[in-house]
Design a protein around this motif. Structure first.
Motif, mmCIF file in Angstrom:
data_model
loop_
_atom_site.group_PDB
_atom_site.id
_atom_site.type_symbol
_atom_site.label_atom_id
_atom_site.label_comp_id
_atom_site.label_asym_id
_atom_site.label_seq_id
_atom_site.Cartn_x
_atom_site.Cartn_y
_atom_site.Cartn_z
ATOM 1 N N UNK A 80 0.774 -1.231 0.000
ATOM 2 C CA UNK A 80 0.000 0.000 0.000
ATOM 3 C C UNK A 80 0.812 1.292 0.000
ATOM 4 N N UNK A 81 2.050 1.231 0.458
ATOM 5 C CA UNK A 81 2.810 2.459 0.697
ATOM 6 C C UNK A 81 4.110 2.424 -0.095
ATOM 7 N N UNK A 82 4.477 3.565 -0.619
ATOM 8 C CA UNK A 82 5.689 3.648 -1.423
ATOM 9 C C UNK A 82 6.944 3.404 -0.582
ATOM 10 N N UNK A 83 7.061 4.006 0.565
ATOM 11 C CA UNK A 83 8.257 3.868 1.415
ATOM 12 C C UNK A 83 7.921 2.998 2.623
ATOM 13 N N UNK A 84 7.529 1.769 2.337
ATOM 14 C CA UNK A 84 7.060 0.847 3.373
ATOM 15 C C UNK A 84 8.115 0.600 4.442
ATOM 16 N N UNK A 85 9.362 0.514 4.054
ATOM 17 C CA UNK A 85 10.425 0.243 5.025
ATOM 18 C C UNK A 85 10.514 1.353 6.067
ATOM 19 N N UNK A 86 10.504 2.584 5.617
ATOM 20 C CA UNK A 86 10.574 3.720 6.531
ATOM 21 C C UNK A 86 9.323 3.809 7.398
ATOM 22 N N UNK A 87 8.157 3.671 6.787
ATOM 23 C CA UNK A 87 6.904 3.757 7.533
ATOM 24 C C UNK A 87 6.844 2.666 8.587
ATOM 25 N N UNK A 88 7.203 1.427 8.203
ATOM 26 C CA UNK A 88 7.150 0.321 9.151
ATOM 27 C C UNK A 88 8.138 0.517 10.294
ATOM 28 N N UNK A 89 9.329 0.989 9.992
ATOM 29 C CA UNK A 89 10.334 1.184 11.031
ATOM 30 C C UNK A 89 9.884 2.243 12.032
#
Length: 136
Positions: A80-89
């Protein structure tokens, strides 16, 4: 479009499963260390209910459920999100910080609170870098 071995669903599944398993192992090791040191993991929720002891099955099951949920959230964010790694972290760090709040609300010895805080930190130390890293 071809899938490279580094991005295959099998590799992602294996990494996620190892991360979740690693969190359960870390929790179990800390619980065992507490028992070895004679620290009873007894907490009083101060809500009218009697104090309870945190058993190994309870701690391991809760860790498994929370870690698997974190893994699921990461998989959803990847879709769903372009910067999933950053958002998840960022989300994982916020959840870690929030997980310490109940330690202030319960009555327990300092040693018990320390072990519980270490369990929370150990789960984050395994999950955040493993599941949080950027998908290739």
């Amino acid at each position: 479009m071809t899938t490279t071995p580094a991005t295959s669903p099998t590799v992602r599944l294996r990494v996620g499963a190892l991360a979740v398993g690693g969190t359960v192992l870390a929790t179990a090791l800390l619980w065992t260390a507490a028992q070895f040191l004679g620290i009873e993991l007894r907490v009083d929720p101060r809500n009218g209910r009697p104090p309870g002891v945190i058993s190994l099955p309870f701690a391991a099951t809760l860790t498994l459920v929370v870690s698997a949920a974190g893994w699921g959230v990461r998989a959803l964010l990847d879709r769903l999100v372009r910067r999933a790694s950053l958002v998840w972290t960022v989300l994982a760090i916020l959840v870690l910080l929030a997980s310490f709040l109940p330690l202030f609300a319960v009555e327990a010895t300092g040693a018990t609170k320390t072990i519980l805080a270490l369990m929370h930190a150990a789960v984050a130390a395994v999950l955040i870098p493993t599941i949080g890293r950027r998908s290739p």
